[in-house]
Design a protein around this motif. Sequence first.
Motif, PDB file in Angstrom:
ATOM      1  N   HIS A  21       0.830  -1.205   0.000  1.00 56.27           N
ATOM      2  CA  HIS A  21       0.000   0.000   0.000  1.00 56.27           C
ATOM      3  C   HIS A  21       0.867   1.260   0.000  1.00 56.27           C
ATOM      4  O   HIS A  21       0.581   2.229  -0.689  1.00 56.27           O
ATOM      5  N   SER A  25       0.104   1.544  -4.698  1.00 56.33           N
ATOM      6  CA  SER A  25      -0.491   0.517  -5.542  1.00 56.33           C
ATOM      7  C   SER A  25      -1.883   0.854  -6.032  1.00 56.33           C
ATOM      8  O   SER A  25      -2.415   0.183  -6.890  1.00 56.33           O
ATOM      9  N   ARG A  27      -4.934   0.913  -4.258  1.00 60.61           N
ATOM     10  CA  ARG A  27      -6.068   0.181  -3.716  1.00 60.61           C
ATOM     11  C   ARG A  27      -7.285   1.083  -3.591  1.00 60.61           C
ATOM     12  O   ARG A  27      -8.411   0.637  -3.672  1.00 60.61           O
ATOM     13  N   ALA A  72      -7.770   0.863   2.939  1.00 63.88           N
ATOM     14  CA  ALA A  72      -7.240  -0.424   3.388  1.00 63.88           C
ATOM     15  C   ALA A  72      -7.871  -0.914   4.689  1.00 63.88           C
ATOM     16  O   ALA A  72      -7.988  -2.119   4.895  1.00 63.88           O
ATOM     17  N   ASP A 114      -3.784  -5.646  -0.953  1.00 63.75           N
ATOM     18  CA  ASP A 114      -3.806  -5.076  -2.293  1.00 63.75           C
ATOM     19  C   ASP A 114      -3.291  -6.100  -3.305  1.00 63.75           C
ATOM     20  O   ASP A 114      -2.097  -6.298  -3.430  1.00 63.75           O
TER      21      ASP A 114
END
Length: 194
Positions: A21, A25, A27, A72, A114
């Motif tokens: 994360h 990335s 997410r 997240a 992720d």
Amino acid sequence: MRHLVAWVCLAGLVAHAREAHAGGSGRGADEPEGKHHLGLGAGLSILKVDDKTTHSIGPGLALHYAYQITDALRFIGEGTSFIVAKDEDKGPEIPHTRPTRVDTFGLGMGYVLDITRKWVPYGGVMATGTALTGGTLDNAVLAFGVQLAVGVDYMLTSHFAIGFAFRQHLLLTKMSTYTSYYAGFLRAEFVWGK
């Protein structure tokens, strides 16, 4: 020892997810904050009673809710009810420690890993209250503890997902009698919100 291994695996997954994360990335595009998840699951559980030579195994249902706090982190709540030994033997020589039903309610936090847009693996920890009833028990037994949660969901559409969930329950206040309790189930959920 098995409990320690489960904790170490969960910690490793969370650490890996944080690195991914932090690396940008993306997410957030897949699991934006403000989303609600409500679903139902069906599966099997396995309860090990210390003074019983065999495991108590049976079917049950799970109802879960989650709220995506960040891209997240999510708040999670879950209630489960499992029949663990429908035809439990009764009699004066049978110990009064063997339930036929286990109901659990837990609240806690989860971490979404992720991986891809469609696959959503996650891990989490919940504080739990558990009621063991029926069977050879004279009265309901209440236990408090923690629950390790792992699973993976597959997003069929932006509003509907199916998946598999595994739970390890640690009945901390009754662990000498109920040494291990696991549950696994298939689940489906409806997703709505931002």
